[in-house]
Design an enzyme around this catalytic site. Structure first.
Site, PDB file in Angstrom:
ATOM      1  N   LYS A  57       0.842  -1.194   0.000  1.00 21.35           N
ATOM      2  CA  LYS A  57       0.000   0.000   0.000  1.00 21.35           C
ATOM      3  C   LYS A  57       0.883   1.252   0.000  1.00 21.35           C
ATOM      4  O   LYS A  57       0.628   2.223  -0.711  1.00 21.35           O
ATOM      5  CB  LYS A  57      -0.903  -0.012   1.246  1.00 21.35           C
ATOM      6  CG  LYS A  57      -2.104   0.862   1.087  1.00 21.35           C
ATOM      7  CD  LYS A  57      -3.290   0.389   1.909  1.00 21.35           C
ATOM      8  CE  LYS A  57      -4.489   1.268   1.590  1.00 21.35           C
ATOM      9  NZ  LYS A  57      -5.667   0.934   2.338  1.00 21.35           N
ATOM     10  N   LYS A 101      -5.265 -13.896 -12.109  1.00 24.33           N
ATOM     11  CA  LYS A 101      -5.687 -14.556 -10.871  1.00 24.33           C
ATOM     12  C   LYS A 101      -7.064 -14.025 -10.455  1.00 24.33           C
ATOM     13  O   LYS A 101      -7.291 -12.818 -10.485  1.00 24.33           O
ATOM     14  CB  LYS A 101      -4.659 -14.252  -9.770  1.00 24.33           C
ATOM     15  CG  LYS A 101      -5.019 -14.872  -8.452  1.00 24.33           C
ATOM     16  CD  LYS A 101      -4.190 -14.329  -7.303  1.00 24.33           C
ATOM     17  CE  LYS A 101      -4.757 -14.868  -6.008  1.00 24.33           C
ATOM     18  NZ  LYS A 101      -4.486 -14.157  -4.826  1.00 24.33           N
ATOM     19  N   LYS A 151     -11.096 -10.369  -5.839  1.00 28.49           N
ATOM     20  CA  LYS A 151     -12.027  -9.237  -5.699  1.00 28.49           C
ATOM     21  C   LYS A 151     -11.414  -7.958  -6.236  1.00 28.49           C
ATOM     22  O   LYS A 151     -12.075  -7.134  -6.832  1.00 28.49           O
ATOM     23  CB  LYS A 151     -12.319  -9.001  -4.210  1.00 28.49           C
ATOM     24  CG  LYS A 151     -13.318  -9.918  -3.619  1.00 28.49           C
ATOM     25  CD  LYS A 151     -13.629  -9.508  -2.189  1.00 28.49           C
ATOM     26  CE  LYS A 151     -12.487  -9.662  -1.236  1.00 28.49           C
ATOM     27  NZ  LYS A 151     -12.171 -11.026  -0.843  1.00 28.49           N
TER      28      LYS A 151
HETATM   29  P1  ADP Z   1      -9.254 -11.779  -2.841  1.00 29.54           P
HETATM   30  O1  ADP Z   1      -7.963 -11.798  -3.636  1.00 29.54           O
HETATM   31  O2  ADP Z   1     -10.427 -11.992  -3.711  1.00 29.54           O
HETATM   32  O3  ADP Z   1      -9.377 -10.529  -1.987  1.00 29.54           O
HETATM   33  P2  ADP Z   1      -8.578 -13.062  -0.373  1.00 29.54           P
HETATM   34  O4  ADP Z   1      -7.231 -12.418  -0.371  1.00 29.54           O
HETATM   35  O5  ADP Z   1      -9.593 -12.596   0.628  1.00 29.54           O
HETATM   36  O6  ADP Z   1      -9.198 -13.006  -1.840  1.00 29.54           O
HETATM   37  O7  ADP Z   1      -8.364 -14.627  -0.223  1.00 29.54           O
HETATM   38  C1  ADP Z   1      -8.840 -15.447   0.814  1.00 29.54           C
HETATM   39  C2  ADP Z   1      -8.238 -16.837   0.635  1.00 29.54           C
HETATM   40  O8  ADP Z   1      -8.564 -17.373  -0.663  1.00 29.54           O
HETATM   41  C3  ADP Z   1      -6.709 -16.838   0.719  1.00 29.54           C
HETATM   42  O9  ADP Z   1      -6.307 -17.968   1.463  1.00 29.54           O
HETATM   43  C4  ADP Z   1      -6.246 -16.933  -0.709  1.00 29.54           C
HETATM   44  O10 ADP Z   1      -5.023 -17.611  -0.814  1.00 29.54           O
HETATM   45  C5  ADP Z   1      -7.378 -17.720  -1.378  1.00 29.54           C
HETATM   46  N1  ADP Z   1      -7.523 -17.271  -2.780  1.00 29.54           N
HETATM   47  C6  ADP Z   1      -8.005 -16.073  -3.191  1.00 29.54           C
HETATM   48  N2  ADP Z   1      -8.004 -15.978  -4.542  1.00 29.54           N
HETATM   49  C7  ADP Z   1      -7.497 -17.150  -5.003  1.00 29.54           C
HETATM   50  C8  ADP Z   1      -7.247 -17.675  -6.318  1.00 29.54           C
HETATM   51  N3  ADP Z   1      -7.525 -16.971  -7.403  1.00 29.54           N
HETATM   52  N4  ADP Z   1      -6.721 -18.908  -6.413  1.00 29.54           N
HETATM   53  C9  ADP Z   1      -6.456 -19.648  -5.302  1.00 29.54           C
HETATM   54  N5  ADP Z   1      -6.678 -19.211  -4.046  1.00 29.54           N
HETATM   55  C10 ADP Z   1      -7.195 -17.980  -3.877  1.00 29.54           C
END
Ligand code: ADP
Ligand code: TRP
Length: 344
Positions: A124, A203, A206
């Site tokens: 950030k 990837k 969100k």
């Molecule tokens: P986002 O990237 O959507 O904000 P988070 O960081 O909240 O998702 O991820 C929560 C969990 O889901 C973490 O343990 C992360 O490793 C897993 N995760 C998120 N996106 C993926 C993805 N595209 N492939 C595999 N695992 C993921």
């Protein structure tokens, strides 16, 4: 002193698994395949604790009604997806205030430099954005989350491994100063770091606005799937399924035989991506059909999910209270029988 003639090897203590997930949005296929599915598999391997990290989410979700809604939805989603409250302790992070007190104790043994190196804050800052102290100290709260339950195994995605290292560092320093209070956990990398691709091939996340949510309305989900970006190679041209994000998504949910048949179709060529997308709608629909049914039942009975969370919080508080009591005693905060965790 004579040694024991027949030493019985001490059995390793059973694993205690713990992990948390932030309710910063509805769960998407990446969250399910990269995290939630593994949590559910691990619940049969010993004692387990899973929580909804609403305190962490406060650093990003600033709308109280939305946060409440997301916490409730996360609990319903997790149970619908197979998290069994009879086997695992499921709770909401902020229902265990012992953890925030423990965070302070850990903060006092945490060097600034350690947090300055942590990626959430560093990223950030490098992007020139203002970071608050909540984001800066996020890994200390996460360490308290883990240490409060004497967790030994923490299943996480690769992005969280650094935070487990911070947790081990803080626990080690505290133990060194005050005696053996905390159990040092180890991370368990889930899914070998496989990344679920999003609708644009990057990837799924969100932050990239390319997600497909697990419990999205079926018609809206179908529309999203039909709009997944694909390349513009002609239909007749054979294609390599490996590395094709549409095929990867299909493979997440298709039974083995269908996956092999789809790979053959790619290699032969002569098909349109529209067919693959329709097949993806079908396999994903089948894959989550039972979970959708369970979700609808849970939604019809809101008291049930609240009872599950209340029971989880009571169990979690008991455990966290005992650890906090140990930590307070060790560093000189408690005065005999007034220490929390002693039932005083
Ligand atoms: P986002 O990237 O959507 O904000 P988070 O960081 O909240 O998702 O991820 C929560 C969990 O889901 C973490 O343990 C992360 O490793 C897993 N995760 C998120 N996106 C993926 C993805 N595209 N492939 C595999 N695992 C993921
Ligand atoms: N920081 C984790 C994430 O964003 C969520 C989390 C909070 C967590 N506390 C935890 C994960 C403790 C494992 C253990 O994914």
């Amino acid at each position: 002193m004579a040694s024991d003639p027949s030493p019985v090897p001490k059995a390793a203590p059973p694993a205690r698994v713990l992990s948390g997930i932030q309710p910063t949005g509805r769960f998407h296929w990446g969250n399910y395949c990269g995290a939630i599915r593994q949590y559910i598999d691990l619940q049969s391997s010993g004692e387990s604790y899973y929580f909804i990290a609403d305190l962490h989410a406060l650093t990003t979700v600033r709308d109280p009604a939305r946060l409440r809604e997301l916490v409730h939805a996360a609990a319903v989603d997790l149970v619908a997806l197979g998290l069994d409250p009879a086997r695992a302790t499921l709770f909401v992070q902020s229902d265990v205030p012992e953890v925030t007190e423990l965070t302070w104790l850990l903060m006092t043994v945490c060097p600034m430099g350690l947090l300055e190196r942590c990626h959430a804050y560093k990223d950030k800052k490098t992007r020139g954005l203002a970071a608050d102290a909540g984001l800066f100290t996020y890994p200390v709260l996460m360490a308290a989350d883990i240490l409060a339950y004497d967790a030994t195994v923490v299943p996480v995605g690769e992005d969280q491994v650094q935070h487990i290292e911070v947790c081990r560092d803080l626990a080690g320093t505290f133990n060194h100063l005050y005696g053996e209070v905390f159990t040092l956990p180890r991370p368990r990398l889930v899914a070998g770091g496989a990344k679920v691709p999003g609708t644009d091939g990057q990837k799924m996340s969100k932050s990239y606005d390319n997600t497909i949510e697990v419990f999205e309305d079926p018609a809206a989900q179908k529309k999203k799937i039909m709009r997944i970006t694909t390349d513009s190679r002609p239909m007749e041209q054979p294609k390599d399924p490996e590395g094709d994000h549409l095929y990867e998504l299909f493979s997440l949910f298709a039974p083995e035989a269908e996956r092999a048949a789809m790979a053959d179709l790619y290699r032969r060529g002569g098909f349109g991506y529209g067919e693959v997308k329709k097949a993806l709608v079908q396999v994903a629909g089948d894959f989550f059909a039972d979970a959708r049914r369970r979700r609808a039942e849970l939604e019809a009975d809101p008291a049930r999910i609240e009872a599950i969370l209340a029971d989880g919080a009571a169990r979690a508080r008991k455990q966290a209270g005992a650890v906090l009591g140990r930590a307070r005693d060790a560093c000189g905060l408690s005065r005999g029988a007034t220490a929390p965790g002693r039932g005083a």
